[in-house]
Design a protein around this motif. Structure first.
Motif, mmCIF file in Angstrom:
data_model
loop_
_atom_site.group_PDB
_atom_site.id
_atom_site.type_symbol
_atom_site.label_atom_id
_atom_site.label_comp_id
_atom_site.label_asym_id
_atom_site.label_seq_id
_atom_site.Cartn_x
_atom_site.Cartn_y
_atom_site.Cartn_z
ATOM 1 N N UNK A 162 103.660 49.598 -0.779
ATOM 2 C CA UNK A 162 103.580 49.856 -2.218
ATOM 3 C C UNK A 162 102.677 48.809 -2.853
ATOM 4 N N UNK A 163 102.156 49.072 -4.051
ATOM 5 C CA UNK A 163 101.369 48.048 -4.753
ATOM 6 C C UNK A 163 102.162 46.761 -4.968
ATOM 7 N N UNK B 16 90.040 43.197 0.991
ATOM 8 C CA UNK B 16 89.773 44.398 1.789
ATOM 9 C C UNK B 16 88.285 44.657 1.967
ATOM 10 N N UNK B 17 87.468 44.165 1.048
ATOM 11 C CA UNK B 17 86.018 44.371 1.189
ATOM 12 C C UNK B 17 85.454 43.645 2.405
ATOM 13 N N UNK B 18 86.160 42.588 2.849
ATOM 14 C CA UNK B 18 85.686 41.824 4.012
ATOM 15 C C UNK B 18 86.072 42.477 5.335
ATOM 16 N N UNK B 19 87.026 43.390 5.300
ATOM 17 C CA UNK B 19 87.536 43.969 6.555
ATOM 18 C C UNK B 19 87.567 45.487 6.487
ATOM 19 N N UNK B 20 86.702 46.072 5.674
ATOM 20 C CA UNK B 20 86.748 47.518 5.471
ATOM 21 C C UNK B 20 86.519 48.272 6.771
ATOM 22 N N UNK C 223 94.336 49.609 -1.682
ATOM 23 C CA UNK C 223 95.026 50.508 -2.616
ATOM 24 C C UNK C 223 95.337 51.859 -1.980
ATOM 25 N N UNK C 224 94.421 52.373 -1.165
ATOM 26 C CA UNK C 224 94.648 53.679 -0.546
ATOM 27 C C UNK C 224 95.707 53.628 0.538
ATOM 28 N N UNK C 225 96.015 52.418 1.033
ATOM 29 C CA UNK C 225 96.975 52.275 2.123
ATOM 30 C C UNK C 225 98.389 51.972 1.644
#
Length: 305
Positions: free
Chosen positions: A28-29, A43-47, A56-58
């Motif tokens: 959850x958030x 998350x941008x570093x491990x996309x 957020x999508x996970x």
């Protein structure tokens, strides 16, 4: 032995290894904020490692795919111990958290490891995030350092604290407050066989000053203070039953269902079978002697216990 250094084995250890009681689902958030709100992991570093997903999508519920093993509290606890008791203590206790992802092929693998350690000279040293992009050797070293952290947590918290230390007060109270003919005494005592003996041996050979644990684990002579602080901060009786613990860590639905949200979790699967059988047996046994809560409150020995 050929697989010990692989990401797949690293992930498997937290589901079926020596310390499968600490991994938590990030579903959850609110879970995301609690575990990674102050983290340098982005998350941008491990996309790529997340197979194109964002955090957020996970975390929209359903089957969890994002997990964390969070030992970051060690960072805030050790400075207080060192500064208040022994500023010259040279031991190093890393704090860390590992972010794991369940890939489409079903394997649970680490995608980022964040590590930091406190030193009096640099009390605000920033953490460092490691990923597979740092190269095989650096990534392997990060995984090894994190497993050292987890090993200390396993021995001091999951094993000593949550198994040995927490059982002893119930045994002492059972001996002091319940008659040997009391039904709850007869129910409980087989589970306390050798508890005092093994705890006494542990105090003499494992957790005593300069004994095995002080020599083997990073907190050194402050292992018991660290264990006590974590006990005060986190141990709650109502969460120690296996089902409650799994629900708290996000592996059982909040609606009370007993269906695991992660299929390949041997510790939880096998543990729930045993826990359910014991719960049913204990319930039937207690109900045979106590029809309702009023009957319990009338039992003077049980109230003292």
């Amino acid at each position: 032995m050929e697989t010990w250094s692989t990401d797949e084995e690293f992930g498997r250890m937290f589901l079926a290894g020596t310390n499968p009681m600490v991994i938590e689902a990030v579903n959850t958030p609110e879970d995301l904020e609690r575990h990674l709100g102050d983290s340098a992991i982005k998350d941008t570093d491990i996309k790529d490692a997340l197979e194109g997903h964002s955090f957020e999508s996970l975390v929209q519920g359903g089957q969890p795919r994002l997990f964390v093993v969070n030992h970051w509290d060690l960072y805030s606890l050790l400075p207080e111990i060192k500064e208040n008791n022994d500023p010259d203590f040279e031991g190093v206790q890393h704090a860390g958290r590992a972010l794991l992802f369940k890939r489409a092929d079903g394997h649970l693998v680490p995608v980022a490891i964040e590590l930091a350690h406190y030193t009096p000279e640099k009390p605000n040293t920033p953490s460092t995030v490691y990923t597979r992009k740092d190269g095989d050797n650096i990534w392997l070293l990060a995984k090894l350092l994190f497993m050292v952290v987890d090993s200390a947590v396993h021995n001091l918290i999951s094993h000593w604290l949550r198994t040995h230390a927490c059982a002893e007060p119930y045994l002492i109270s059972t001996r002091r407050q319940l008659s040997p003919t009391h039904p709850i005494f007869r129910l409980m005592m087989p589970h306390f066989r050798y508890t005092l003996a093994i705890n006494a041996a542990a105090r003499a050979t494992l957790i005593a000053a300069d004994a095995v644990l002080e020599q083997c684990f990073p907190p050194g002579k402050y292992i018991m203070q660290l264990s006590s602080k974590i006990y005060k901060a986190s141990w709650r009786f109502k969460n120690e039953g296996l089902a409650a613990d799994l629900r708290k860590r996000g592996f059982l639905p909040a609606n009370g269902s007993s269906k695991l949200l992660l299929e390949d979790y041997p510790y939880a699967q096998d543990g729930l079978d045993i826990w359910t059988a014991m719960h049913e047996y204990f319930t039937d046994y207690v109900n045979h002697y106590y029809a309702d809560d009023a009957e319990v409150t009338k039992d003077g020995q049980l109230m003292k216990w």
